[in-house]
Motif scaffolding. Structure first.
Motif, PDB file in Angstrom:
ATOM      1  N   LYS A 185       0.832  -1.197   0.000  1.00  0.00           N
ATOM      2  CA  LYS A 185       0.000   0.000   0.000  1.00  0.00           C
ATOM      3  C   LYS A 185       0.868   1.250   0.000  1.00  0.00           C
ATOM      4  O   LYS A 185       1.803   1.327   0.785  1.00  0.00           O
ATOM      5  N   PRO A 186       0.610   2.230  -0.868  1.00  0.00           N
ATOM      6  CA  PRO A 186      -0.570   2.395  -1.732  1.00  0.00           C
ATOM      7  C   PRO A 186      -0.426   1.833  -3.148  1.00  0.00           C
ATOM      8  O   PRO A 186      -1.206   2.190  -4.024  1.00  0.00           O
ATOM      9  N   SER A 187       0.528   0.957  -3.414  1.00  0.00           N
ATOM     10  CA  SER A 187       0.758   0.454  -4.770  1.00  0.00           C
ATOM     11  C   SER A 187      -0.397  -0.420  -5.258  1.00  0.00           C
ATOM     12  O   SER A 187      -1.029  -1.141  -4.487  1.00  0.00           O
ATOM     13  N   SER A 188      -0.609  -0.386  -6.566  1.00  0.00           N
ATOM     14  CA  SER A 188      -1.648  -1.222  -7.178  1.00  0.00           C
ATOM     15  C   SER A 188      -1.269  -2.701  -7.178  1.00  0.00           C
ATOM     16  O   SER A 188      -2.135  -3.559  -7.374  1.00  0.00           O
ATOM     17  N   ILE A 189       0.002  -3.020  -6.956  1.00  0.00           N
ATOM     18  CA  ILE A 189       0.424  -4.425  -7.004  1.00  0.00           C
ATOM     19  C   ILE A 189      -0.199  -5.215  -5.863  1.00  0.00           C
ATOM     20  O   ILE A 189      -0.770  -6.297  -6.069  1.00  0.00           O
ATOM     21  N   TRP A 206     -14.289  -2.057  -0.128  1.00  0.00           N
ATOM     22  CA  TRP A 206     -13.905  -0.915   0.696  1.00  0.00           C
ATOM     23  C   TRP A 206     -12.623  -1.225   1.451  1.00  0.00           C
ATOM     24  O   TRP A 206     -12.406  -2.359   1.890  1.00  0.00           O
ATOM     25  N   VAL A 207     -11.779  -0.214   1.579  1.00  0.00           N
ATOM     26  CA  VAL A 207     -10.525  -0.327   2.321  1.00  0.00           C
ATOM     27  C   VAL A 207     -10.691   0.355   3.672  1.00  0.00           C
ATOM     28  O   VAL A 207     -11.165   1.494   3.751  1.00  0.00           O
ATOM     29  N   MET A 212      -3.372   7.411   6.332  1.00  0.00           N
ATOM     30  CA  MET A 212      -3.808   8.118   5.128  1.00  0.00           C
ATOM     31  C   MET A 212      -2.896   7.829   3.940  1.00  0.00           C
ATOM     32  O   MET A 212      -3.357   7.596   2.813  1.00  0.00           O
ATOM     33  N   ALA A 213      -1.586   7.831   4.168  1.00  0.00           N
ATOM     34  CA  ALA A 213      -0.625   7.721   3.062  1.00  0.00           C
ATOM     35  C   ALA A 213      -0.595   6.333   2.458  1.00  0.00           C
ATOM     36  O   ALA A 213      -0.230   6.176   1.285  1.00  0.00           O
ATOM     37  N   ALA A 217      -4.900   6.133   0.680  1.00  0.00           N
ATOM     38  CA  ALA A 217      -4.401   6.388  -0.677  1.00  0.00           C
ATOM     39  C   ALA A 217      -4.481   5.117  -1.529  1.00  0.00           C
ATOM     40  O   ALA A 217      -4.755   5.176  -2.730  1.00  0.00           O
ATOM     41  N   PHE A 218      -4.238   3.978  -0.919  1.00  0.00           N
ATOM     42  CA  PHE A 218      -4.337   2.656  -1.554  1.00  0.00           C
ATOM     43  C   PHE A 218      -5.731   2.449  -2.132  1.00  0.00           C
ATOM     44  O   PHE A 218      -5.902   2.097  -3.304  1.00  0.00           O
TER      45      PHE A 218
END
Length: 270
Positions: A185-189, A206-207, A212-213, A217-218
Motif C-alpha cells: 500500500k498504496p501500490s496497485s500491485i 472498501w478499504v 492516510m498515506a 491512498a491505496f
C-alpha cells in the motif's frame, strides 16, 4: 448515505494500528471480525508488514481473540514474491527482511542468495545492520532490481512508534541511486493481489485503515470506498495534516471500531 459511494460487497482491512498496536488488541476488533464472519461479508486482512507468514499473522490474531485463518491474510511479502516470480521465474533474490519475506520468496519458487542477485527485495528488518546495507547497495549498483515491500516510514507498536520498512528503503534509495518498485500500500500491485484473493472488483470493495498515506491512498487510487479509523497513526489531532500530506480524503471517518461496525451494518443491511 451517498449514492456516489461504491457498493460494499467486501472489505480489505489493515492490521497494524487498525486492529492492534503491537501485542495490544484495539477495543472492538474481536466483535467487528466476528460480525463479519457471522454475516458472511467477505474480507481480507491486508498488511504492508512483511515480517510474518500468513499462518503467523493468523495465529497472532487468534492469540488476541480475533478470529482469523491464513487464507484471510494478504501480505506485502506474498505480493512482492509473486511480482518477482511473474517477471523472472526462479530468479535469485537478496532479502533485507525477516522470516515472512524469506518464506514468501521460497514459496514463489525463487532462490535466496547472498551473492550477485537478480533482485534486492527489502522489507522491515529489525536486525538490520550497516553490513547488510552495504551489501544491498553494492548489489543495486551492480544491476540488481530493487523491490520494496512497502513505504511505511513509521509503525505503531505497544510502546510507541517504530521505524518501518520505508525508513530502510529511504537509505537504500539514497545510497543505491535507484527508485524501488513499490509493492505494498498504496501500490496497485498489492491491491491487485488482494482483489484476486477476495474475488471482487475495486468498485465492490472498501478499504479500512488508520494510515492516510498507505491505507486510504491505496483505496482511493484503485477506486474503492475508503474508511479511515482513528485507532492508530491517525487521530483527531493530526488527521488534517495527514490528509494534506496524502493529497486525498477518506469517504468515511470512524472514531473507533464499534462505529465502524455500525456503519458497515447500516450500509449493507446485514
Amino acid at each position: 448515505m451517498s449514492d456516489k459511494l461504491p457498493e460494499m460487497r467486501g472489505l480489505l482491512i489493515d492490521l497494524d494500528g487498525t486492529l492492534y498496536h503491537g501485542t495490544h488488541v484495539i477495543e472492538g476488533a474481536e466483535p467487528l471480525i466476528s460480525y463479519l464472519k457471522e454475516t458472511k461479508l467477505p474480507y481480507r486482512f491486508v498488511t504492508n508488514n512483511s515480517s510474518a507468514t500468513p499462518d503467523e499473522v493468523a495465529d497472532r490474531l487468534m492469540n488476541m481473540g480475533i478470529p482469523a485463518e491464513a487464507r484471510d491474510v494478504c501480505t506485502s511479502a506474498q505480493a512482492a514474491a509473486g511480482y518477482i516470480a511473474n517477471l523472472s521465474p526462479g530468479a535469485s533474490v537478496f532479502v533485507v527482511g525477516e522470516a515472512g519475506l524469506k518464506s514468501a520468496v521460497l514459496e514463489a519458487g525463487l532462490q535466496l542468495t547472498e551473492e550477485q542477485p537478480d533482485y534486492v527485495l527489502q522489507g522491515i528488518d529489525r536486525s538490520f545492520t550497516y553490513e547488510r546495507l552495504t551489501k544491498a547497495v553494492r548489489f543495486i549498483h551492480g544491476g540488481a532490481l530493487f523491490v520494496l515491500t512497502n513505504p511505511d516510514l513509521l509503525l505503531p507498536s505497544s510502546d510507541g512508534l517504530i521505524p518501518g520498512a520505508g525508513s530502510i528503503g529511504a537509505m537504500l534509495k539514497a545510497a543505491g541511486g535507484k527508485e524501488p518498485v513499490l509493492i505494498g500500500k498504496p501500490s496497485s500491485i498489492l491491491m491487485d493481489y488482494s482483489l484476486r484473493e477476495i474475488g471482487l472488483s475495486a468498485q465492490e470493495t472498501w478499504v479500512v485503515g488508520d494510515n492516510m498515506a498507505t491505507d486510504i491512498a491505496f483505496g482511493k487510487a484503485a477506486g474503492c470506498g475508503t474508511i479511515l479509523v482513528l485507532t492508530g497513526l491517525t487521530n483527531e489531532q493530526n488527521m488534517d495534516y495527514y490528509m494534506e500530506q496524502a493529497g486525498c480524503k477518506p469517504d468515511i471517518i470512524c472514531k473507533h471500531l464499534e462505529e465502524l461496525r455500525s456503519y458497515i451494518s447500516n450500509r449493507t443491511g446485514l
